[in-house]
Design a protein around this motif. Structure first.
Motif, PDB file in Angstrom:
ATOM      1  N   LYS A 114      -1.294   6.164   0.161  1.00  0.00           N
ATOM      2  CA  LYS A 114      -0.176   5.233   0.315  1.00  0.00           C
ATOM      3  C   LYS A 114      -0.593   3.988   1.081  1.00  0.00           C
ATOM      4  O   LYS A 114      -0.227   2.857   0.715  1.00  0.00           O
ATOM      5  N   GLN A 115      -1.348   4.160   2.157  1.00  0.00           N
ATOM      6  CA  GLN A 115      -1.785   2.992   2.909  1.00  0.00           C
ATOM      7  C   GLN A 115      -2.743   2.142   2.079  1.00  0.00           C
ATOM      8  O   GLN A 115      -2.698   0.909   2.127  1.00  0.00           O
ATOM      9  N   TYR A 118      -0.501   0.078  -0.322  1.00  0.00           N
ATOM     10  CA  TYR A 118       0.216  -1.017   0.340  1.00  0.00           C
ATOM     11  C   TYR A 118      -0.743  -2.124   0.780  1.00  0.00           C
ATOM     12  O   TYR A 118      -0.499  -3.317   0.550  1.00  0.00           O
ATOM     13  N   THR A 140       6.495   5.338  -4.602  1.00  0.00           N
ATOM     14  CA  THR A 140       5.927   4.445  -3.593  1.00  0.00           C
ATOM     15  C   THR A 140       5.477   3.102  -4.162  1.00  0.00           C
ATOM     16  O   THR A 140       5.468   2.092  -3.447  1.00  0.00           O
ATOM     17  N   SER A 144       6.005  -0.475  -2.159  1.00  0.00           N
ATOM     18  CA  SER A 144       4.828  -1.146  -1.589  1.00  0.00           C
ATOM     19  C   SER A 144       4.722  -2.579  -2.081  1.00  0.00           C
ATOM     20  O   SER A 144       4.372  -3.495  -1.322  1.00  0.00           O
ATOM     21  N   ALA A 148       5.079  -5.992   0.257  1.00  0.00           N
ATOM     22  CA  ALA A 148       3.994  -6.981   0.282  1.00  0.00           C
ATOM     23  C   ALA A 148       4.468  -8.352  -0.200  1.00  0.00           C
ATOM     24  O   ALA A 148       3.659  -9.283  -0.263  1.00  0.00           O
TER      25      ALA A 148
END
Length: 411
Positions: A114-115, A118, A140, A144, A148
């Motif tokens: 997930k990080q 993103y 997600t 994300s 952003a």
């Protein structure tokens, strides 16, 4: 509070920013949490919600983490972008598994996939830039993109195409604001796997129009039958300089809770994302990185055993779901999800209720059959349910049997 409400208020009236207030809770984690809460309260709920292997992390990986705990080097800060030895091992693993040759400097180690997703979008997108998102999508992705500053543009595929989008659909969605194509194969939530010629056609279309591609390869080793995984920058090498590959240890090595993922891309974009991470979280837990190092440096025996079990469950769940009148479930070729259409059941009476959409149908199934599933609304396509078959064989059969019995009453 909705995003519309927050945006109409003055800054002093808003308790939560409009940007964060607009974020939806992860539907899959919410369903899983509700199922676990009901089980804790004594109800025999069976959960098909979370995308999480039901196998323990292999022993040799756990042992590497235990050893790391005793190493004083890991008691301190380490480089924000990842342990150098892990980045080198990820580069070697990528070459081994997909044939994609990259340098360690192209790798950013993140707190889970997930990080990585993103931070990649944050490094690429300016406000208003559009991202084409094949739909059904994992929950997600659009959140994300919005965080952003980007705008997700859905391109919907359904069961008639095996949930695969075409180049023609992508071209119809392209505008002067389009900057990125999201490409996911094998797919969460549908299990769709694109054939090599489809990957090539989509990749060449993206290259022709100068688009970036973010491709999520987290399920690369979970494919079944005659299906094969193909890494997009390998099939279309001219995309290498405008492609970001996201991956991680969560699915392949049953390490969802360890939170180690990575992004691979051009050095300037990876450096920008690493700068963001240096202020957001700094380094990923060193103990988890040591465990990931053992994982990616080892063989694939563990995932081979998991894949065998998932394949067996895949065939069982598809057969049982297709036995239900009003349900149509294509056979997933990858990942560990079934994504049946339940449009044939909507509006029918089930124990005194007439679910108008798949959210209401999922509520009926949870309350009446004590089975937790995720409605298609969470993935951008109402009228469907997602069921993860990453759970024990007995629970799977019992859970789907309960659904069969309940939905047989629909009239």
């Amino acid at each position: 509070m909705t995003a519309a409400n927050t945006s109409s208020q003055s800054p002093t009236e808003r308790r939560v920013s409009a940007r964060v207030g607009a974020i939806s809770e992860s539907a899959t984690l919410a369903v899983d949490a509700k199922a676990k809460a009901l089980k804790a309260a004594g109800r025999p709920v069976i959960g098909f919600g979370a995308g999480e292997p039901d196998f323990p992390t292999p022993d040799y990986i756990v042992e590497a983490a235990i050893a790391a705990c005793t190493n004083p080097t890991y008691h301190r800060y380490t480089p924000a972008g990842g342990l150098p030895e892990l980045k080198a091992a990820i580069a070697a693993k990528t070459a081994r598994d997909s044939g994609y040759e990259v340098e360690p400097a192209q790798v950013l180690v993140t707190n889970g996939g997930k990080q990585a997703i993103y931070e990649s979008f944050a490094a690429l997108l300016d406000p208003g830039d559009e991202v084409i998102v094949p739909t059904p999508y994992w929950t997600t992705y659009p959140e994300s993109i919005r965080l952003a500053g980007g705008v997700p543009v859905d391109v919907v595929a359904d069961e008639t195409t095996g949930y695969r989008v075409s180049v023609e659909q992508l071209e119809a969605a392209r505008t002067p604001r389009t900057k990125v194509l999201l490409f996911v194969s094998p797919s969460n939530p549908t299990g769709a796997v694109y054939a090599r010629e489809q990957v090539e056609a989509i990749g060449r279309w993206a290259a022709e129009h100068g688009l970036w591609v973010l491709t999520d390869e987290i399920y690369e080793h979970l494919v079944y039958g005659s299906a094969e995984f193909h890494s997009l920058p390998v099939v279309v090498p001219e995309l290498r300089d405008k492609c970001i590959v996201v991956n991680g240890v969560a699915k392949t090595y049953a390490m969802t809770g360890w939170r180690v993922g990575w992004a691979i891309g051009p050095k300037d974009v990876v450096k920008a994302a690493a700068n963001l991470q240096s202020h957001a979280t700094s380094n990923v837990s060193n103990v988890a990185q040591a465990a990931a190092l053992a994982a990616v440096s080892g063989d694939l025996d563990a995932v081979a055993k998991m894949r065998e079990a998932f394949d067996r469950r895949r065939r069982t769940i598809v057969r049982m779901l297709n036995e239900i009148d009003g349900v149509e479930c294509p056979e997933p070729e990858g990942a560990f999800y079934a994504y049946p259409s339940v449009k044939g059941l909507l509006g029918k009476e089930i124990r005194g209720r007439r679910p108008a959409d798949s959210v209401e149908l999922a509520e009926v199934i949870l309350e009446e059959a004590e089975v937790a599933v995720v409605p298609g609304e969470a993935f951008g396509t109402p009228g469907y349910l997602r069921l993860s078959y990453a759970l024990g064989d007995e629970d799977l059969v019992e859970g789907v049997s309960r659904i069969q019995k309940l939905l047989a009453e629909a009239s």
